[in-house]
Design a protein around this motif. Sequence first.
Motif, PDB file in Angstrom:
ATOM      1  N   LEU A 174      41.065  42.259  21.364  1.00 39.02           N
ATOM      2  CA  LEU A 174      40.262  41.333  22.168  1.00 39.02           C
ATOM      3  C   LEU A 174      41.014  40.945  23.443  1.00 39.02           C
ATOM      4  CD1 LEU A 174      37.649  39.657  22.206  1.00 39.02           C
ATOM      5  CD2 LEU A 174      38.814  37.956  20.799  1.00 39.02           C
ATOM      6  N   HIS A 175      42.286  40.693  23.267  1.00 40.80           N
ATOM      7  CA  HIS A 175      43.129  40.313  24.394  1.00 40.80           C
ATOM      8  C   HIS A 175      43.150  41.427  25.454  1.00 40.80           C
ATOM      9  CE1 HIS A 175      46.437  38.394  26.423  1.00 40.80           C
ATOM     10  NE2 HIS A 175      47.184  39.476  26.311  1.00 40.80           N
ATOM     11  N   ARG A 176      43.297  42.633  24.979  1.00 44.42           N
ATOM     12  CA  ARG A 176      43.357  43.774  25.905  1.00 44.42           C
ATOM     13  C   ARG A 176      41.995  44.029  26.540  1.00 44.42           C
ATOM     14  NH1 ARG A 176      47.138  46.603  21.408  1.00 44.42           N
ATOM     15  NH2 ARG A 176      48.931  45.310  21.903  1.00 44.42           N
ATOM     16  N   ALA A 177      40.953  43.869  25.751  1.00 48.69           N
ATOM     17  CA  ALA A 177      39.599  44.051  26.285  1.00 48.69           C
ATOM     18  C   ALA A 177      39.330  43.040  27.399  1.00 48.69           C
ATOM     19  CB  ALA A 177      38.571  43.872  25.167  1.00 48.69           C
ATOM     20  N   ARG A 178      39.769  41.816  27.188  1.00 47.02           N
ATOM     21  CA  ARG A 178      39.525  40.784  28.203  1.00 47.02           C
ATOM     22  C   ARG A 178      40.321  41.063  29.471  1.00 47.02           C
ATOM     23  NH1 ARG A 178      39.499  35.904  23.755  1.00 47.02           N
ATOM     24  NH2 ARG A 178      37.264  35.518  23.798  1.00 47.02           N
ATOM     25  N   ASN A 179      41.514  41.572  29.308  1.00 47.58           N
ATOM     26  CA  ASN A 179      42.298  41.928  30.496  1.00 47.58           C
ATOM     27  C   ASN A 179      41.621  43.042  31.283  1.00 47.58           C
ATOM     28  OD1 ASN A 179      44.335  40.072  30.424  1.00 47.58           O
ATOM     29  ND2 ASN A 179      45.781  41.376  29.318  1.00 47.58           N
ATOM     30  N   LEU A 180      41.102  44.034  30.564  1.00 52.29           N
ATOM     31  CA  LEU A 180      40.407  45.135  31.239  1.00 52.29           C
ATOM     32  C   LEU A 180      39.140  44.634  31.939  1.00 52.29           C
ATOM     33  CD1 LEU A 180      40.714  47.994  28.591  1.00 52.29           C
ATOM     34  CD2 LEU A 180      41.611  48.064  30.910  1.00 52.29           C
ATOM     35  N   LEU A 181      38.409  43.762  31.248  1.00 52.93           N
ATOM     36  CA  LEU A 181      37.183  43.225  31.848  1.00 52.93           C
ATOM     37  C   LEU A 181      37.508  42.413  33.100  1.00 52.93           C
ATOM     38  CD1 LEU A 181      34.085  42.882  31.642  1.00 52.93           C
ATOM     39  CD2 LEU A 181      34.507  40.819  30.302  1.00 52.93           C
ATOM     40  N   LYS A 182      38.565  41.631  33.014  1.00 56.78           N
ATOM     41  CA  LYS A 182      38.981  40.832  34.179  1.00 56.78           C
ATOM     42  C   LYS A 182      39.266  41.743  35.370  1.00 56.78           C
ATOM     43  CE  LYS A 182      42.001  37.874  32.287  1.00 56.78           C
ATOM     44  NZ  LYS A 182      43.054  36.872  32.174  1.00 56.78           N
ATOM     45  N   GLU A 183      39.906  42.856  35.079  1.00 54.04           N
ATOM     46  CA  GLU A 183      40.235  43.786  36.161  1.00 54.04           C
ATOM     47  C   GLU A 183      38.957  44.366  36.781  1.00 54.04           C
ATOM     48  OE1 GLU A 183      42.719  44.282  37.882  1.00 54.04           O
ATOM     49  OE2 GLU A 183      42.226  46.138  38.910  1.00 54.04           O
ATOM     50  N   LYS A 184      37.981  44.690  35.930  1.00 55.18           N
ATOM     51  CA  LYS A 184      36.702  45.203  36.454  1.00 55.18           C
ATOM     52  C   LYS A 184      36.021  44.134  37.309  1.00 55.18           C
ATOM     53  CE  LYS A 184      36.670  48.941  33.651  1.00 55.18           C
ATOM     54  NZ  LYS A 184      36.777  50.305  34.111  1.00 55.18           N
ATOM     55  N   LEU A 185      36.035  42.897  36.827  1.00 59.63           N
ATOM     56  CA  LEU A 185      35.391  41.808  37.572  1.00 59.63           C
ATOM     57  C   LEU A 185      36.131  41.544  38.880  1.00 59.63           C
ATOM     58  CD1 LEU A 185      34.603  39.356  34.629  1.00 59.63           C
ATOM     59  CD2 LEU A 185      33.006  40.856  35.823  1.00 59.63           C
ATOM     60  N   ARG A 186      37.431  41.698  38.835  1.00 52.95           N
ATOM     61  CA  ARG A 186      38.226  41.508  40.051  1.00 52.95           C
ATOM     62  C   ARG A 186      37.815  42.532  41.112  1.00 52.95           C
ATOM     63  NH1 ARG A 186      42.649  43.053  43.007  1.00 52.95           N
ATOM     64  NH2 ARG A 186      42.626  45.042  41.918  1.00 52.95           N
ATOM     65  N   LEU A 187      37.559  43.770  40.661  1.00 48.89           N
ATOM     66  CA  LEU A 187      37.144  44.815  41.611  1.00 48.89           C
ATOM     67  C   LEU A 187      35.801  44.466  42.253  1.00 48.89           C
ATOM     68  CD1 LEU A 187      38.213  48.031  39.642  1.00 48.89           C
ATOM     69  CD2 LEU A 187      39.324  47.033  41.647  1.00 48.89           C
ATOM     70  N   TYR A 188      34.885  43.897  41.434  1.00 52.90           N
ATOM     71  CA  TYR A 188      33.602  43.468  41.988  1.00 52.90           C
ATOM     72  C   TYR A 188      33.791  42.336  42.992  1.00 52.90           C
ATOM     73  CZ  TYR A 188      30.489  46.230  39.113  1.00 52.90           C
ATOM     74  OH  TYR A 188      29.812  47.274  38.557  1.00 52.90           O
ATOM     75  N   ALA A 189      34.613  41.382  42.601  1.00 56.51           N
ATOM     76  CA  ALA A 189      34.852  40.230  43.484  1.00 56.51           C
ATOM     77  C   ALA A 189      35.465  40.691  44.804  1.00 56.51           C
ATOM     78  CB  ALA A 189      35.754  39.222  42.781  1.00 56.51           C
ATOM     79  N   LYS A 190      36.320  41.689  44.685  1.00 53.95           N
ATOM     80  CA  LYS A 190      36.963  42.226  45.887  1.00 53.95           C
ATOM     81  C   LYS A 190      35.926  42.937  46.759  1.00 53.95           C
ATOM     82  CE  LYS A 190      40.733  45.338  47.034  1.00 53.95           C
ATOM     83  NZ  LYS A 190      41.654  46.309  46.452  1.00 53.95           N
ATOM     84  N   LYS A 191      35.051  43.701  46.079  1.00 53.73           N
ATOM     85  CA  LYS A 191      34.005  44.429  46.807  1.00 53.73           C
ATOM     86  C   LYS A 191      33.093  43.455  47.560  1.00 53.73           C
ATOM     87  CE  LYS A 191      30.347  47.432  45.359  1.00 53.73           C
ATOM     88  NZ  LYS A 191      29.729  47.950  44.144  1.00 53.73           N
ATOM     89  N   MET A 192      32.858  42.305  46.945  1.00 56.85           N
ATOM     90  CA  MET A 192      31.991  41.311  47.575  1.00 56.85           C
ATOM     91  C   MET A 192      32.712  40.492  48.633  1.00 56.85           C
ATOM     92  SD  MET A 192      30.010  39.970  44.213  1.00 56.85           S
ATOM     93  CE  MET A 192      29.076  38.701  45.054  1.00 56.85           C
ATOM     94  N   GLY A 193      33.999  40.718  48.768  1.00 54.94           N
ATOM     95  CA  GLY A 193      34.746  40.025  49.813  1.00 54.94           C
ATOM     96  C   GLY A 193      35.324  38.685  49.405  1.00 54.94           C
ATOM     97  N   TYR A 194      35.221  38.339  48.093  1.00 49.84           N
ATOM     98  CA  TYR A 194      35.808  37.070  47.653  1.00 49.84           C
ATOM     99  C   TYR A 194      37.333  37.147  47.639  1.00 49.84           C
ATOM    100  CZ  TYR A 194      31.182  35.700  46.066  1.00 49.84           C
ATOM    101  OH  TYR A 194      29.859  35.380  46.001  1.00 49.84           O
ATOM    102  N   ILE A 195      37.822  38.358  47.361  1.00 50.52           N
ATOM    103  CA  ILE A 195      39.263  38.538  47.348  1.00 50.52           C
ATOM    104  C   ILE A 195      39.651  39.375  48.561  1.00 50.52           C
ATOM    105  CG2 ILE A 195      41.217  39.540  46.110  1.00 50.52           C
ATOM    106  CD1 ILE A 195      39.635  39.096  43.516  1.00 50.52           C
TER     107      ILE A 195
END
Lengths: 199, 93
Positions: A174-195
């Motif tokens: 679960l811990h690893r899954a959440r880290n991977l999901l966070k990374e995917k969400l980070r990529l989206y946030a970056k794509k949207m210009g939040y990061i």
Amino acid sequence: MAEQANTTYTEREKYYIFNEEFMPHIDPMYNFAYRLTLDEDDAKDLVQDTYLKAFRFINSFQKGTNAKAWLFRILKNSFINDFRKKSKQPAKVDYSEVESFYNSDEAETGVTTTTTDLRAEMVQDLIGDEVATALNSLAVDFRIVIILCDIEGFTYEEMARILDIPIGTVRSRLHRARNLLKEKLRLYAKKMGYIKEKE
Amino acid sequence: MAEKLPQHDHQGKSDCQDKCKEFDLQKFYLVLDGEANSAQTQQLKAHIADCYPCYQHYDLAVAIRKILQYKITKKCMSIKDIEEIRARISQMV
């Protein structure tokens, strides 16, 4: 669960259990099946197959125990053992991603360096489709634990029974899954210009 | 759960941030998932009240759980498909 001694129910009891304890979970079951198969027709077939098996093996269900967890376990096993083999679609599982992450140092340290720039307020602005796409892009083993825990609210103990793995493995996966999901969400946030890219 | 959450000294945020890089996120999740005991939960709440970096990690974990629960479209079986299951069960007897 299946390990428990069988009870012999009358036909009337079987129908009562089926209608009162099994059928109320059909929508969470369908959602789970859809998140596993990523196809509405396949999800329908998987749920149907699961309910038929549940009725066939109803004597191994102990009245008063957790019917939802019992059904989810059958569905997961049907998906892994039967459905994925029969499916025309190759399993959308990238085991190299699973294995490399299981074996990486990052998996043990907990906090990934790449996700430190993701903030709660950025995540809140993401739309549902983006979140679903991020979840669906995870390898199935990781997707399953997030669905069971974060969406369906199963306890670690229930998840261990559904998945036939020790609680410690539930926690680490679960811990690893959440880290991977966070990374995917980070990529989206970056794509949207939040990061912003660091200079 | 007998494990204890890690303790940190709070000597300014930058110092705390350095130390909290070693904070065990897995134990954050024990609290978030309702698997921690009351002492662990209180300890975490007290910690994140003082430590902004850890608060941000926890806040992010909570936000991700909320979007998973509320933003992903829930799908329903059609009445026709439910009836089909019932019909097939009737045939099994």
